[in-house]
Design a protein around this motif. Structure first.
Motif, mmCIF file in Angstrom:
data_model
loop_
_atom_site.group_PDB
_atom_site.id
_atom_site.type_symbol
_atom_site.label_atom_id
_atom_site.label_comp_id
_atom_site.label_asym_id
_atom_site.label_seq_id
_atom_site.Cartn_x
_atom_site.Cartn_y
_atom_site.Cartn_z
ATOM 1 N N GLY A 216 0.790 -1.061 0.092
ATOM 2 C CA GLY A 216 0.001 -0.009 -0.002
ATOM 3 C C GLY A 216 0.775 1.201 -0.029
ATOM 4 O O GLY A 216 0.319 2.394 -0.258
ATOM 5 N N TRP A 217 2.002 1.162 0.184
ATOM 6 C CA TRP A 217 2.900 2.491 -0.005
ATOM 7 C C TRP A 217 3.121 2.752 -1.390
ATOM 8 O O TRP A 217 3.447 1.944 -1.931
ATOM 9 C CB TRP A 217 4.122 2.561 0.817
ATOM 10 C CG TRP A 217 4.072 2.318 2.434
ATOM 11 C CD1 TRP A 217 2.868 1.828 3.143
ATOM 12 C CD2 TRP A 217 5.282 2.041 3.223
ATOM 13 N NE1 TRP A 217 3.111 1.960 4.453
ATOM 14 C CE2 TRP A 217 4.516 1.974 4.609
ATOM 15 C CE3 TRP A 217 6.554 2.210 3.269
ATOM 16 C CZ2 TRP A 217 5.393 1.791 5.701
ATOM 17 C CZ3 TRP A 217 7.309 1.927 4.495
ATOM 18 C CH2 TRP A 217 6.795 1.873 5.574
ATOM 19 N N GLY A 218 3.074 4.045 -1.501
ATOM 20 C CA GLY A 218 3.451 4.398 -2.861
ATOM 21 C C GLY A 218 2.307 5.229 -3.492
ATOM 22 O O GLY A 218 1.172 5.619 -2.586
ATOM 23 N N ALA A 219 2.003 5.580 -4.632
ATOM 24 C CA ALA A 219 1.108 6.705 -5.065
ATOM 25 C C ALA A 219 1.196 6.839 -6.661
ATOM 26 O O ALA A 219 2.054 7.003 -7.300
ATOM 27 C CB ALA A 219 1.410 8.202 -4.708
ATOM 28 N N PRO A 220 -0.302 6.538 -7.270
ATOM 29 C CA PRO A 220 -0.220 7.075 -8.522
ATOM 30 C C PRO A 220 -0.184 8.475 -8.651
ATOM 31 O O PRO A 220 -0.894 9.053 -7.928
ATOM 32 C CB PRO A 220 -1.525 6.477 -9.061
ATOM 33 C CG PRO A 220 -2.201 6.180 -7.733
ATOM 34 C CD PRO A 220 -1.329 5.900 -6.539
ATOM 35 N N TYR B 109 -4.153 -5.760 -6.857
ATOM 36 C CA TYR B 109 -3.952 -5.885 -5.359
ATOM 37 C C TYR B 109 -3.287 -4.796 -4.648
ATOM 38 O O TYR B 109 -3.724 -4.314 -3.337
ATOM 39 C CB TYR B 109 -2.856 -7.199 -5.302
ATOM 40 C CG TYR B 109 -2.619 -7.526 -3.658
ATOM 41 C CD1 TYR B 109 -3.694 -7.741 -2.735
ATOM 42 C CD2 TYR B 109 -1.276 -7.320 -3.386
ATOM 43 C CE1 TYR B 109 -3.309 -7.890 -1.472
ATOM 44 C CE2 TYR B 109 -1.100 -7.528 -1.845
ATOM 45 C CZ TYR B 109 -1.969 -7.940 -1.353
ATOM 46 O OH TYR B 109 -1.736 -7.807 0.387
ATOM 47 N N ALA B 110 -2.384 -4.199 -5.251
ATOM 48 C CA ALA B 110 -1.739 -2.789 -4.546
ATOM 49 C C ALA B 110 -2.807 -1.897 -4.195
ATOM 50 O O ALA B 110 -2.824 -1.159 -3.203
ATOM 51 C CB ALA B 110 -0.603 -2.540 -5.341
ATOM 52 N N TYR B 111 -3.760 -1.480 -5.288
ATOM 53 C CA TYR B 111 -4.515 -0.521 -5.148
ATOM 54 C C TYR B 111 -5.692 -0.769 -3.894
ATOM 55 O O TYR B 111 -5.962 -0.088 -3.066
ATOM 56 C CB TYR B 111 -5.445 -0.447 -6.368
ATOM 57 C CG TYR B 111 -4.870 0.863 -7.277
ATOM 58 C CD1 TYR B 111 -3.484 0.690 -7.977
ATOM 59 C CD2 TYR B 111 -5.682 1.849 -7.569
ATOM 60 C CE1 TYR B 111 -3.041 1.859 -8.636
ATOM 61 C CE2 TYR B 111 -5.326 2.919 -8.408
ATOM 62 C CZ TYR B 111 -3.830 2.780 -8.913
ATOM 63 O OH TYR B 111 -3.321 3.855 -9.580
ATOM 64 N N ASP B 112 -6.075 -2.273 -3.859
ATOM 65 C CA ASP B 112 -6.893 -2.409 -3.046
ATOM 66 C C ASP B 112 -6.258 -2.307 -1.603
ATOM 67 O O ASP B 112 -6.720 -2.137 -0.572
ATOM 68 C CB ASP B 112 -7.712 -4.037 -3.140
ATOM 69 C CG ASP B 112 -8.811 -3.980 -3.632
ATOM 70 O OD1 ASP B 112 -9.216 -2.944 -3.796
ATOM 71 O OD2 ASP B 112 -9.453 -4.994 -3.987
ATOM 72 N N ALA B 113 -5.083 -2.841 -1.511
ATOM 73 C CA ALA B 113 -4.021 -2.845 -0.126
ATOM 74 C C ALA B 113 -4.187 -1.391 0.296
ATOM 75 O O ALA B 113 -3.837 -0.995 1.572
ATOM 76 C CB ALA B 113 -2.860 -3.348 -0.340
#
Lengths: 356, 356, 356, 356
Positions: A216-220, B109-113
């Motif tokens: 979950g770390w990070g950003a579009p 998965y990353a977006y949902d997380a």
């Protein structure tokens, strides 16, 4: 423009020249209440410190860090942390040649083209000596992300790579090359010694892995975790390439070969069956280890004379005497670790800004 | 955090999802008085446009751009330029499978997380459809740097590289692969067709060269020209590696081999005898061509079933039906060009901010 | 430089001219999962909408907002939210006079001096029409800070102030002046009507109070809560002054008079015996209501001819025909509320970035 | 979040606590080649230095600045300028009372509410001692804008204002109040002495004028020149209000009264017949003097006991012993000048970034 600040919420600003009286960093945005003293920072500086073996520059700098603000009774207060390192071994020498002619591969010509004026002593601001400030700031970043372990090592020198079958993390501290493969370390001793004695230099590849990064770390899109890591690592002196996960090798794979399949894990989170992606998908961490590879060019300072021009545009030859690392990538290891820590600390805070 | 703005002085912000009503970019900080109309932007979008050959996705999007602000009587006013592109071919289909299970290699998965919630239609914000907005913004950037020519091409697909002895810039527009080597283009036709038909996908390497960049653009230390290029390129969907100049190959060279020697030129500026550095030293342009290489992983959407998990943590298999590029790197060519243009425009303005 | 983005973590970027096809805002950094639809935004735009009484401009704009990205199934996704408002009543008229001569008090001369070129139709980018985009963005901000209530009103018009003894929040919506004092509202009807009929204009003071702000939002030193509020409010068209708490009146007080003494409250938090500070100490909220006062100059568009110069430097006179607010401060009320909401949303997210 | 950097292209970052070993600023983005030495900075620090008359705090600080980086042979190099000031008179005293109970009007409670932890010695980071770093940075800014003259003065103390008919710029340096009206200076001597002796304190209004600002500096919309000045001045300790030009008085004017009419000037530029706008229209300078007024509240440290609460929530009374300015606005004069210089230097560079 000069831009000496990195980060968005957890930010650091560095200052100082190779041959000025001191250098330092101001770390801003650090959470309050974290345990922090000089003793938490010094070990990382000691890893980067020059003059510790014959394979690095012989400049003697104790690189003792002092915290001038931002802590109280051994804990961070949430206000800016000023880190100060005195220069003590700015050897008095004759810089007239460097002042006059541009050293190929160095920033000499580019700085003059930009600023019309430069502090040529030891490379001034363009010297890798600045990375001491990054390493100090990186130690503060580590205090922000205790859930993460960051480990870097040298993967190849002069094209001679380690064998991952021999990988032993415990070996990294046992040789002057941050090499996890005892066999390779022996070969590199000969290799780097040869380069040093002949006044040549060698490039290197540094690999870094951060484990414990939660998903979950990070950003579009323009503060993607991989984009920030690429910027951070490419900003290190002598770096010419950055890869995440399989990097360029992924460009030769098929979609089937590159797929990181998932299975249900015991804790409800997926277990990944591969990590081609290097722990990042869509710019956001997946919970797998974050993997970065960084290419360092060979030190540009060599004893072989190279054709160049003077400030006045005359043809000349230059060879770079002085104290230099025969392989600047070696001391890049703690710097890469620091930059990865600084990016992750920033991303952690950014994540909780938006998500809570 | 979500961060959808790129640049420091010349900035752009993008918005829009794959299956929303539209997408766009707001370009801010553009100098006034530049000639700019939709006709200056559309050709670049047409290069990136899907559905033009059997080697790209069959989604049909005209990608017609409209300028909604920031120009008057055909010239820029210096105020923000809103670029708007309608989505017209968001095919109505059943997304229930994608909504339920995570596609390996995708950001699902990353977006949902991160967000606990996502627009799963066509990948939502994580879709490469967003790059249309970058390409539109990049066309504005080109108007800011008329002194610079930017050219990108595909250098390798699935590990099959061009022969630079055959390099012909004029060939790039003659085949659906942006390939400068007519021989390689023929081979790739077979290669990509094979991948397409078998529901597989291939990675690619894109190379980009910017000529005409004057010496002096860039900035120590955290807005280095190479650092900004690395961030810009790594932020493109599917990119896993970035190199400047010789990149990772430089790590295997000696200092002598890597030296870019100089001789006096006729115009008082140095002539370089090599360009291992890719036109950048110390983060600042040297006046040589700026060279970047970018690795694209194979498209993650493949027809082979891959193990994965559902949102509820159950084991399942998924194969990604729908309209996809068999090699997403191909359409990356105009995107890389756009990002390089956007970085250079920003750096040009930053340079004159400090230097005048 | 043009700079059309506000905020640090919760950011918005606006675009559009008075007489272009549309205007809008892109809101970035919004937390995911918040309920948001056009229906949550429209009521705030309706408050600002022109043409609702004879005391505001007669331009008829429905100001219907559309959300083009960033929400899915009625909730925010955490990706950028594009808000779009079409212009529908850009009356076709003769702008040749405004194109030629500078209207005193307007940005005409300053824009030409800066850009050498401007969209003169209705003031172009410098028109207060841009504030519609702020109000739309402000509605999104309110969704981020449900714990906070924000209320603004007009405190004085043309030097005629309300009597706070008559303050009735319920009255604010009952008259076309956002006036909480029914008596004052009656007087203002005569006052503003007189200005309108004679082609004159009046200044105004808007007051705003935000209750429910918890202690701790804000930041030393250059992102202080009061500093951000000052920047936000001073950026509104026609604003010439900003006060926090007692503002300039505090400069005439003694330390004893200005002290906000505290007593223990029932909930463990202090109860303050006064609020001279306007809810902010050291740049950080104290938990008291945050109080801001904003001075709007009289509308510069008046029917009295004023001496001025043409673009060619010739002396002339100009009077500003067209559709104008006789007191631009009135419609400033929803704009001030929006800017306060936008600052507080950003500060809330910044606070939890650092503190968690 | 902690945010201790100000500016966009010309930026400075400050660090340091009231009772730490030192404080300082890092100035980044400064153009190269400007003459700069400690001697150019010290005079401004000397103006702000405490202990120079009985009307300011008796803390004795020489405030000797050292430049640790960013200059070479007496000129700026374009790289970050580190300014360092040692604290020497951090009197050892008993802080147990301040550590325990919140001083009303101070940031004590707000800091604890935010950080849960604070350096209470002398106010720590919230002390106005930080403004020394701003003044040092401001001296660098002045070197960037030699075309501009900046002059500030105290306009009123405790509600007793100067008579502008007596205004004499030469008088400002002749009294300890930065007062341009010799008559008022005499009255203030009595006034401030009275406050000092009774342990009370007084507010003040500081006015500042910048002449020589060319037309065209500034930016729509969120980096407007007036918006930046408001943020800069409101970030100064004890400031509660900021006005541009006529400020709140403009809110009581009609459009006719507020109009700044223009006539053709001899140099082709307009001559303005009034300056209600304070030299700024639409956020952009008009070429007239830029005028700012700043309200300082009375020093919160007074000898009268005031009700307050302890960290544990108990009722108590506190009176602030120690060394304090009876009127903090007086020493605000060089700080306001510095902040105005810093904003203008940044805006100059931003302007040429976009316009060239």
């Amino acid at each position: 423009m000069s831009y000496n600040t990195f980060g968005r919420v957890f930010r650091f600003t560095t200052w100082g020249e190779s041959h000025g009286p001191a250098l330092g960093a101001v770390v801003d945005g650090c959470p309050p209440g974290l345990t922090l003293s000089e003793g938490d920072i010094q070990p990382f500086l000691d890893k980067r410190r020059p003059g510790q073996s014959r394979f690095t520059t012989q400049r003697q700098e104790p690189d003792q860090v002092r915290i001038l603000s931002g802590t109280f009774e051994g804990r961070t207060t949430g206000t800016p942390i000023a880190l100060h390192i005195d220069n003590v071994d700015q050897r008095s020498k004759d810089y007239s040649e460097v002042a006059k002619a541009y050293r190929p591969g160095h920033a000499d010509y580019a700085y003059d083209a930009k600023y019309g004026f430069r502090d040529y002593r030891g490379g001034g601001r363009s010297s890798a000596r600045e990375t001491a400030a990054r390493v100090a700031a990186g130690a503060v970043a580590r205090a922000v992300i205790p859930e993460v372990s960051i480990l870097a090592w040298v993967e190849a020198i002069g094209g001679d790579a380690i064998d991952y079958a021999n990988f032993d993390a415990g070996e990294i501290g046992n040789n002057p090359f941050f090499c996890p493969d005892a066999e390779a370390a022996k070969r590199w001793e000969v290799l780097v010694d040869g380069a040093r004695k002949s006044g040549s230099s060698l490039g290197a590849v540094v690999a870094c892995e951060a484990t414990g990064v939660p998903p979950g770390w990070g950003a579009p899109l323009y503060a993607k975790l991989d984009s920030e890591l690429a910027a951070a690592c490419m900003s290190i002196n002598a770096v010419k390439g950055v890869e995440i996960g399989d990097g360029f090798a992924a460009a030769a794979l098929t979609g089937e070969e590159n797929a990181d399949a998932m299975r249900p894990g015991n804790d409800g989170k997926p277990v990944f069956l591969a990590n081609h992606a290097g722990g990042i998908a869509g710019g956001i961490s997946t919970g797998q280890p974050v993997r970065v590879r960084v290419a360092f060019k060979p030190t540009s300072s060599i004893l072989t004379p190279v054709e160049t021009v003077t400030r006045e545009g005359e043809a000349t030859e230059i060879m770079t005497k002085g104290r230099h690392d025969p392989c600047v990538g070696i001391r890049g290891v703690p710097v890469v670790e620091a930059m990865v820590a600084l990016v992750l600390a920033d991303q952690k805070l950014l994540h909780r800004a938006q998500i809570g």
